[in-house]
Design a protein around this motif. Structure first.
Motif, short mmCIF file in Angstrom:
data_model
loop_
_atom_site.label_atom_id
_atom_site.label_comp_id
_atom_site.label_asym_id
_atom_site.label_seq_id
_atom_site.Cartn_x
_atom_site.Cartn_y
_atom_site.Cartn_z
N ASP A 127 -1.98 5.13 73.21
CA ASP A 127 -1.44 6.48 73.12
C ASP A 127 -0.13 6.56 73.92
OD1 ASP A 127 -2.06 6.87 75.86
OD2 ASP A 127 -3.97 7.83 75.39
N ASP A 128 0.58 7.67 73.74
CA ASP A 128 1.90 7.81 74.36
C ASP A 128 1.84 7.69 75.88
OD1 ASP A 128 2.97 8.16 71.86
OD2 ASP A 128 3.20 10.34 72.03
N ALA A 129 0.84 8.30 76.49
CA ALA A 129 0.74 8.29 77.95
C ALA A 129 0.54 6.87 78.48
CB ALA A 129 -0.39 9.19 78.41
N THR A 130 -0.31 6.10 77.81
CA THR A 130 -0.56 4.73 78.24
C THR A 130 0.69 3.88 78.10
OG1 THR A 130 -2.90 4.86 77.64
CG2 THR A 130 -1.94 2.66 77.79
N ALA A 131 1.35 3.98 76.95
CA ALA A 131 2.55 3.19 76.72
C ALA A 131 3.65 3.55 77.71
CB ALA A 131 3.05 3.41 75.29
N ARG A 132 3.81 4.83 78.00
CA ARG A 132 4.85 5.25 78.94
C ARG A 132 4.55 4.76 80.36
NH1 ARG A 132 5.52 11.43 76.55
NH2 ARG A 132 6.45 10.77 74.57
N ARG A 133 3.29 4.77 80.74
CA ARG A 133 2.94 4.28 82.07
C ARG A 133 3.24 2.78 82.19
NH1 ARG A 133 -1.97 5.12 81.77
NH2 ARG A 133 -2.77 2.99 81.58
N ARG A 134 2.91 2.04 81.17
CA ARG A 134 3.16 0.60 81.20
C ARG A 134 4.66 0.30 81.19
NH1 ARG A 134 -1.40 -0.84 76.63
NH2 ARG A 134 -3.25 -0.70 77.98
N LEU A 135 5.41 1.05 80.41
CA LEU A 135 6.86 0.85 80.38
C LEU A 135 7.48 1.16 81.73
CD1 LEU A 135 7.73 2.29 76.86
CD2 LEU A 135 8.02 -0.09 77.59
N ALA A 136 6.97 2.18 82.39
CA ALA A 136 7.51 2.58 83.70
C ALA A 136 7.27 1.50 84.75
CB ALA A 136 6.89 3.89 84.15
N GLU A 139 10.23 -1.24 83.38
CA GLU A 139 11.61 -0.84 83.15
C GLU A 139 12.08 0.08 84.27
OE1 GLU A 139 13.23 -2.20 80.80
OE2 GLU A 139 11.61 -3.00 79.57
N LYS A 140 13.35 -0.04 84.62
CA LYS A 140 13.92 0.78 85.68
C LYS A 140 15.21 1.43 85.20
CE LYS A 140 10.68 -0.78 88.34
NZ LYS A 140 9.51 0.07 88.61
N GLY A 141 15.57 2.52 85.86
CA GLY A 141 16.85 3.16 85.60
C GLY A 141 16.95 3.79 84.22
N THR A 142 18.18 3.83 83.70
CA THR A 142 18.44 4.53 82.44
C THR A 142 17.77 3.87 81.24
OG1 THR A 142 20.50 3.27 82.18
CG2 THR A 142 20.65 5.42 83.27
N ALA A 143 17.43 2.59 81.36
CA ALA A 143 16.81 1.89 80.24
C ALA A 143 15.42 2.45 79.94
CB ALA A 143 16.72 0.40 80.52
N GLU A 145 14.11 5.56 79.77
CA GLU A 145 14.03 6.65 78.79
C GLU A 145 14.31 6.14 77.38
OE1 GLU A 145 12.91 9.73 79.00
OE2 GLU A 145 12.34 9.16 81.03
N ARG A 146 15.25 5.22 77.26
CA ARG A 146 15.56 4.66 75.95
C ARG A 146 14.36 3.89 75.39
NH1 ARG A 146 19.50 1.99 77.40
NH2 ARG A 146 18.76 -0.16 77.33
N HIS A 147 13.71 3.12 76.24
CA HIS A 147 12.53 2.37 75.79
C HIS A 147 11.39 3.30 75.41
CE1 HIS A 147 13.60 -1.86 76.33
NE2 HIS A 147 14.27 -1.51 77.42
N ILE A 148 11.19 4.36 76.18
CA ILE A 148 10.13 5.31 75.86
C ILE A 148 10.38 5.97 74.50
CG2 ILE A 148 9.18 7.57 76.49
CD1 ILE A 148 9.38 6.69 79.43
N GLU A 149 11.61 6.40 74.28
CA GLU A 149 11.94 7.05 73.01
C GLU A 149 11.73 6.10 71.84
OE1 GLU A 149 15.75 9.26 70.81
OE2 GLU A 149 15.91 8.55 72.88
N ARG A 150 12.19 4.87 71.98
CA ARG A 150 12.04 3.90 70.90
C ARG A 150 10.57 3.55 70.68
NH1 ARG A 150 16.00 -0.83 72.55
NH2 ARG A 150 14.91 -1.86 70.83
N SER A 151 9.80 3.46 71.76
CA SER A 151 8.38 3.15 71.64
C SER A 151 7.64 4.24 70.89
CB SER A 151 7.76 2.96 73.03
OG SER A 151 6.37 2.74 72.94
N ASP A 152 7.93 5.51 71.23
CA ASP A 152 7.28 6.63 70.56
C ASP A 152 7.60 6.63 69.06
OD1 ASP A 152 6.28 7.35 73.00
OD2 ASP A 152 7.55 9.12 73.26
N LEU A 153 8.86 6.41 68.73
CA LEU A 153 9.28 6.39 67.32
C LEU A 153 8.63 5.24 66.58
CD1 LEU A 153 13.08 7.25 67.67
CD2 LEU A 153 11.30 8.71 66.69
N MET A 154 8.58 4.06 67.21
CA MET A 154 8.01 2.89 66.55
C MET A 154 6.52 3.05 66.32
SD MET A 154 8.43 0.09 65.03
CE MET A 154 10.19 -0.12 65.36
N ALA A 155 5.82 3.67 67.25
CA ALA A 155 4.39 3.89 67.07
C ALA A 155 4.12 4.69 65.80
CB ALA A 155 3.81 4.61 68.28
#
Length: 199
Positions: A127-136, A139-143, A145-155
């Motif tokens: 789910d979105d919450a799990t993926a965002r936690r793992r990405l965090a 990933e650091k800095g400005t990258a 948010e970009r990874h989160i957005e792309r992950s949500d769209l790809m899912a």
């Protein structure tokens, strides 16, 4: 080449992956960023190694990681063909291939392998919450948010476009070891060895 539900077995196989004429098998792992493809792929590799089951692990993201992206040249498929030919020459018959969209391009990837492999295709989900936690965590800095957005769209894209015959394997709240063990069961690779009478 038909996408299999789980696995199909042709001829004798063993822990060395069968003889020179043995049909190959491929496990395709796909899923959004943050779902755990790399971790699960490496855990599958570890468990198969402990079972002494001959295999290789290829991370598809590395096959055409360049700027500008060479997608229009089919470089990932060309590199996969070259790598698999080398593994095949050395007697390998089982491949784990991990890439976000691998389960959408089963025909292209198996065509690149060139030997009509048996296929187990797995879409890892979270789910979105799990993926965002793992990405965090990685990933650091400005990258981030970009990874989160792309992950949500790809899912959403994967859920909409991936065949219903592809195994959906949830990763939320599960250990990597448990996920990997379940996927190995889907491939049937360990069962093939037992049926072949391998020690």
């Amino acid at each position: 080449m038909a996408l299999t539900e789980g696995h199909a077995v042709t001829g004798r196989t063993d822990r060395e992956g069968g003889g020179p004429g043995a049909r190959s098998s491929v496990l395709l792992l796909g899923g959004r960023s943050g779902v755990g493809k790399t971790s699960v792929g490496h855990e599958i590799h570890e468990q198969l190694s402990q079972l002494r089951i001959r295999h290789c692990l290829i991370e598809g993201d590395n096959l055409d990681l360049a700027y500008p992206p060479p997608w229009e040249h089919g470089l990932a498929e060309r590199n996969l063909a070259a790598m698999w030919a080398n593994y095949r020459e050395l007697g390998y018959r089982r491949m784990i291939y991990s890439n976000t969209v691998s389960v959408r391009f089963v025909d292209a990837l198996t065509a690149a392998m060139g030997d009509d492999p048996l296929v187990t295709a797995v879409l890892l989900t979270a789910d979105d919450a799990t993926a965002r936690r793992r990405l965090a965590e990685r990933e650091k800095g400005t990258a981030l948010e970009r990874h989160i957005e792309r992950s949500d769209l790809m899912a959403r894209e994967l859920e909409r476009t991936v065949s219903g015959r592809v195994h959906r394997v949830p990763t939320d709240g599960r250990t990597i070891a448990d996920i990997a063990t379940g996927i190995i069961d889907l491939t049937g690779w360990a069962t093939e060895d037992r049926e072949a009478g391998a020690p």
